[in-house]
Design a protein around this motif. Structure first.
Motif, PDB file in Angstrom:
ATOM      1  N   LYS A 130       0.782  -1.164  -0.180  1.00  0.00           N
ATOM      2  CA  LYS A 130      -0.033   0.064  -0.069  1.00  0.00           C
ATOM      3  C   LYS A 130       0.835   1.281   0.028  1.00  0.00           C
ATOM      4  CE  LYS A 130      -3.941  -2.225   2.296  1.00  0.00           C
ATOM      5  NZ  LYS A 130      -4.686  -2.210   3.395  1.00  0.00           N
ATOM      6  N   THR A 131       0.269   2.393  -0.316  1.00  0.00           N
ATOM      7  CA  THR A 131       0.811   3.684  -0.262  1.00  0.00           C
ATOM      8  C   THR A 131       1.539   3.886   1.031  1.00  0.00           C
ATOM      9  OG1 THR A 131      -0.821   4.711  -1.563  1.00  0.00           O
ATOM     10  CG2 THR A 131       0.455   6.286  -0.386  1.00  0.00           C
ATOM     11  N   GLY A 132       2.946   4.334   0.971  1.00  0.00           N
ATOM     12  CA  GLY A 132       3.791   4.640   2.152  1.00  0.00           C
ATOM     13  C   GLY A 132       4.458   3.378   2.512  1.00  0.00           C
ATOM     14  N   ASP A 133       4.197   2.321   2.135  1.00  0.00           N
ATOM     15  CA  ASP A 133       5.112   1.158   2.309  1.00  0.00           C
ATOM     16  C   ASP A 133       6.262   1.063   1.417  1.00  0.00           C
ATOM     17  OD1 ASP A 133       2.967  -0.256   3.691  1.00  0.00           O
ATOM     18  OD2 ASP A 133       2.385  -1.820   2.096  1.00  0.00           O
ATOM     19  N   VAL A 134       7.373   0.627   2.148  1.00  0.00           N
ATOM     20  CA  VAL A 134       8.681   0.475   1.681  1.00  0.00           C
ATOM     21  C   VAL A 134       8.981  -1.157   1.382  1.00  0.00           C
ATOM     22  CG1 VAL A 134      11.261   0.565   2.123  1.00  0.00           C
ATOM     23  CG2 VAL A 134       9.648   2.233   2.951  1.00  0.00           C
ATOM     24  N   VAL A 135       9.231  -1.574  -0.161  1.00  0.00           N
ATOM     25  CA  VAL A 135       9.298  -2.640  -0.360  1.00  0.00           C
ATOM     26  C   VAL A 135      10.755  -2.977  -0.749  1.00  0.00           C
ATOM     27  CG1 VAL A 135       8.270  -4.301  -1.861  1.00  0.00           C
ATOM     28  CG2 VAL A 135       6.754  -2.324  -0.869  1.00  0.00           C
ATOM     29  N   ILE A 190       6.315   3.465  -2.075  1.00  0.00           N
ATOM     30  CA  ILE A 190       5.160   3.531  -2.803  1.00  0.00           C
ATOM     31  C   ILE A 190       4.685   4.898  -2.362  1.00  0.00           C
ATOM     32  CG2 ILE A 190       2.977   2.748  -3.373  1.00  0.00           C
ATOM     33  CD1 ILE A 190       3.989  -0.300  -2.539  1.00  0.00           C
ATOM     34  N   LEU A 191       4.497   5.816  -3.280  1.00  0.00           N
ATOM     35  CA  LEU A 191       3.913   7.263  -3.026  1.00  0.00           C
ATOM     36  C   LEU A 191       2.779   7.169  -3.350  1.00  0.00           C
ATOM     37  CD1 LEU A 191       6.983   9.057  -4.856  1.00  0.00           C
ATOM     38  CD2 LEU A 191       6.850   8.668  -2.404  1.00  0.00           C
ATOM     39  N   GLU A 192       2.210   6.463  -4.352  1.00  0.00           N
ATOM     40  CA  GLU A 192       0.720   6.739  -4.785  1.00  0.00           C
ATOM     41  C   GLU A 192       0.321   5.413  -5.474  1.00  0.00           C
ATOM     42  OE1 GLU A 192      -1.822   9.884  -7.340  1.00  0.00           O
ATOM     43  OE2 GLU A 192       0.266   9.843  -7.783  1.00  0.00           O
ATOM     44  N   VAL A 193      -1.095   5.211  -5.339  1.00  0.00           N
ATOM     45  CA  VAL A 193      -1.539   3.996  -5.989  1.00  0.00           C
ATOM     46  C   VAL A 193      -3.243   4.623  -6.694  1.00  0.00           C
ATOM     47  CG1 VAL A 193      -2.525   1.726  -5.818  1.00  0.00           C
ATOM     48  CG2 VAL A 193      -0.359   2.011  -4.705  1.00  0.00           C
ATOM     49  N   THR A 194      -3.255   4.360  -7.954  1.00  0.00           N
ATOM     50  CA  THR A 194      -4.456   4.873  -8.233  1.00  0.00           C
ATOM     51  C   THR A 194      -4.929   3.945  -9.378  1.00  0.00           C
ATOM     52  OG1 THR A 194      -3.370   6.131  -9.932  1.00  0.00           O
ATOM     53  CG2 THR A 194      -4.006   7.367  -7.837  1.00  0.00           C
TER      54      THR A 194
END
Length: 160
Positions: free
Chosen positions: A135-140, A153-157
């Motif tokens: 999700k947005t904000g996660d470090v992967v 992750i900065l943005e998911v749309t």
């Protein structure tokens, strides 16, 4: 026997259906006509036009079978079923590599729709595989053949 599944977006399925129709209704008759014309030149053993047309027919029929197989086992994924900020097939994800400033943007699609030059990456790719479900904000952490790196992750749309 394990049933194969080809996840794809509704748009990707439509594109495959259109390609199949074009191959069957336009390309196939063109190749058949080329074979007929080449046959009329006589000796087939040294007829390069005939060999070329037969090779093209083989590639064409292979692609038709491939598309038919993908459509038979197509699983249209509805990106709206995932949470709004969750990476999934049919979603656009924007992320940055940790320590970098330049954001990268990709649309996650099924392997049949993959077109990296257009920013569409396969759900089977190392990047998408690591990001799906996050999700947005996660470090992967993403493991690729070129090495491992972390992204945020900065943005998911929803993809357009």
């Amino acid at each position: 026997m394990v049933e194969r599944v080809f996840p794809m977006t509704a748009d990707g399925k439509q594109q495959l259906e259109e390609e199949l129709e074009t191959l069957k209704l336009e390309k196939r008759p063109e190749v058949i006509e080329r074979i007929k014309i080449a046959r009329s030149f006589g000796d087939l053993s040294e007829n390069s036009e005939y060999e070329s047309a037969k090779d093209e027919q083989s590639v064409l029929e292979g692609r038709i079978k491939q598309i038919q197989e993908m459509l038979k086992y197509a699983q249209v994924v509805d990106a709206t079923q995932a949470e709004a900020d969750e990476v999934a097939i049919g979603k656009k994800v924007v992320f940055t590599e940790v320590g970098e400033d330049d954001p990268e943007e990709y649309i996650i699609v099924g392997s049949s729709e993959s077109d990296p030059l257009s920013g569409k990456i396969s759900n089977n790719s190392p990047i998408a595989n690591a990001l799906i479900g996050k999700k947005t904000g996660d470090v992967v952490s993403i493991a690729t053949p070129g090495g491992e790196f972390d992204v945020e992750i900065l943005e998911v749309t929803l993809a357009d």
